[in-house]
Design an enzyme around this catalytic site. Structure first.
Site, short mmCIF file in Angstrom:
data_model
loop_
_atom_site.label_atom_id
_atom_site.label_comp_id
_atom_site.label_asym_id
_atom_site.label_seq_id
_atom_site.Cartn_x
_atom_site.Cartn_y
_atom_site.Cartn_z
N ASP A 89 0.83 -1.21 0.00
CA ASP A 89 0.00 0.00 0.00
C ASP A 89 0.86 1.25 0.00
O ASP A 89 2.05 1.23 0.35
CB ASP A 89 -0.96 0.01 1.19
CG ASP A 89 -0.24 -0.02 2.53
OD1 ASP A 89 0.79 -0.72 2.66
OD2 ASP A 89 -0.71 0.66 3.47
N GLU A 143 0.18 -1.18 5.83
CA GLU A 143 1.21 -0.61 6.71
C GLU A 143 1.00 0.87 6.94
O GLU A 143 1.22 1.38 8.04
CB GLU A 143 2.59 -0.87 6.10
CG GLU A 143 3.76 -0.51 7.01
CD GLU A 143 4.22 0.93 6.87
OE1 GLU A 143 5.05 1.38 7.68
OE2 GLU A 143 3.77 1.62 5.93
#
Length: 445
Positions: free
Chosen positions: A85, A148
């Site tokens: 991400d 994350e």
């Protein structure tokens, strides 16, 4: 690296990074585009077929992956980490943030440095070794997180899966440090900084309630005024500064590369901590953050209209807790500094600093020798990482958790992380693939 990059054995990694950057896997605290993440996983399978055909690939959480590559031994398993991400984009990009443009010897776009470069580096290294039918000396696990950037559940669930399988890693390597140039004034050599710990992350919300009303009839010390005073007091009262042990070791290693007048100071860093603390604070925000817990006011909200007095004013405060400090101590510092009972303080999230991983250890020596092999001009050194990574969750099952992205990065590149014009040099990417490959090849039996 000599010659053109197209002749490099891992040249396909460049197109792979471009392809991944073009898929906007943006994490938001309250939402994400699941199709983008599904598209990314499909692209990973297309680009790295042997990983998906020969190795055990397990979906973790919504879109994370945990890959198991059996080695000759399972006694000292290794975990290589990255995340899929990226953070949202803002204005000011020279090249479109999801274009993956190849310009001036770099791939441009959100995620090139944080953290799709590491995704490509790890997977390309493993794919190339599988093409040679290479068997690592130890089990290798690849953990690719999907959330994350929003402190999500991907990494904790990956840890839980490893615990369920009885895996206790000998070494964990995640994003973090880099081969950093322009890191310290007067130091010409790049520094291969390896994070041996990371600051804790704590977020607070400050809020003040009031009666609101029409802007034509204001009262003294309304919500916005009280909140502004609280913010000003925080800004004027930073937490005490000091030099932790990893930073002392960093200075000792830099001493031979420093200007002559500074060499004895850095070489004796342990005895000259007060002086070095002042040097760090004076050298700029990047180095100053190495010396203390930092407090940053990041979000503000108040009235919904310019002619309405706010009935509620709020500020978000992001705190990075230095090794040696605690969340409780920092929250108490904030409360006492503000000194106003009408300013409500709520702890939104709280994470203590990570434990220190050893420097005088075979695992760290493996990392630094691989850094010297791939980046012979760099000085390998430990440091305290200021940002947060998924690696902090792995400290519960591993004593040797390190944070290092094997890419050369200028100061401008480091400043582009979570900002505009993020980009990764082609040669830097290919050297990074080499670093991961050599690390796997050199795992001890």
């Amino acid at each position: 690296m000599t010659g053109t990059w197209e002749a490099h054995p891992h040249a396909r990694a460049v197109e792979t990074l471009q392809a991944l950057v073009r898929i906007p896997t943006v994490s938001h605290p309250d939402q994400l585009d699941p199709q983008a993440f599904e598209d990314l996983l499909v692209e990973l399978e297309r680009r790295f077929p042997l990983i998906h055909q020969r190795l055990e690939v397990t979906r973790v959480h919504t879109h994370g992956l945990l890959v198991h590559w059996p080695g000759a031994s399972a006694a000292r398993p290794v975990v290589l980490m990255a995340h899929l991400d990226v953070v949202p984009v803002e204005d000011g990009w020279t090249h479109p943030p999801f274009s993956g443009d190849l310009v001036d010897g770099s791939v441009w776009g959100r995620g090139t440095l944080d953290d799709k470069g590491c995704v490509v580096g790890i997977c390309e290294a493993v794919e190339a070794l599988l093409e040679r039918d290479f068997v690592p000396a130890q089990d290798v696990w690849i953990s690719l997180g999907c959330d994350e950037e929003v402190f999500g559940q991907g990494a904790p669930l990956a840890v839980a899966e490893l615990v369920r399988r009885g895996v206790r890693p000998w070494l964990v390597v995640d994003e973090g440090g880099a081969v950093a140039s322009e890191a310290f004034p007067g130091i010409g050599a790049p520094i291969g900084v390896v994070g041996v710990t990371e600051k804790g992350v704590t977020s607070l919300e400050l809020s003040v309630e009031g009666s609101g009303g029409h802007a034509s009839t204001p009262t003294r010390n309304g919500p916005t005024a009280r909140l502004a005073r609280a913010i000003t007091r925080l800004d004027r009262a930073p937490l005490p500064a000091r030099v932790p042990e990893p930073t002392v070791e960093l200075f000792r290693r830099l001493a031979p590369h420093a200007p002559a007048p500074l060499r004895p100071v850095l070489a004796n860093a342990g005895r000259l901590r007060p002086l070095l603390t002042r040097v760090l604070l004076a050298a700029g925000p990047e180095t100053a953050a190495m010396a203390r817990t930092t407090v940053a006011v990041t979000t503000l909200s108040g009235s919904p209209a310019i002619n309405v007095i706010a009935a509620n004013a709020k500020a978000g405060v992001n705190i990075r807790v230095m090794v040696g400090d605690t969340v409780a101590g920092v929250v108490e510092h904030v409360r006492c500094t503000i000194g106003d009972d009408q300013v409500r303080l709520e702890v939104v999230e709280a994470h203590e600093p990570s434990p220190l991983s050893p420097v005088d250890d075979d695992a760290f020596r493996l990392l630094e020798s691989t850094i010297r092999e791939v980046f012979p001009d760099a000085v390998p050194a430990p440091y305290v990482m200021m940002a947060a990574t998924d690696a902090r969750h792995f400290t519960t099952i591993c004593e040797r958790v390190y944070r290092f992205a094997p890419f050369r990065m200028t100061l401008a590149q480091r400043q582009s992380i979570h900002a505009a014009d993020e980009h990764l040099g082609i040669e830097a990417l290919l050297d990074g693939v080499d670093w991961y490959r050599r690390l796997i090849e050199r795992l001890p039996a």
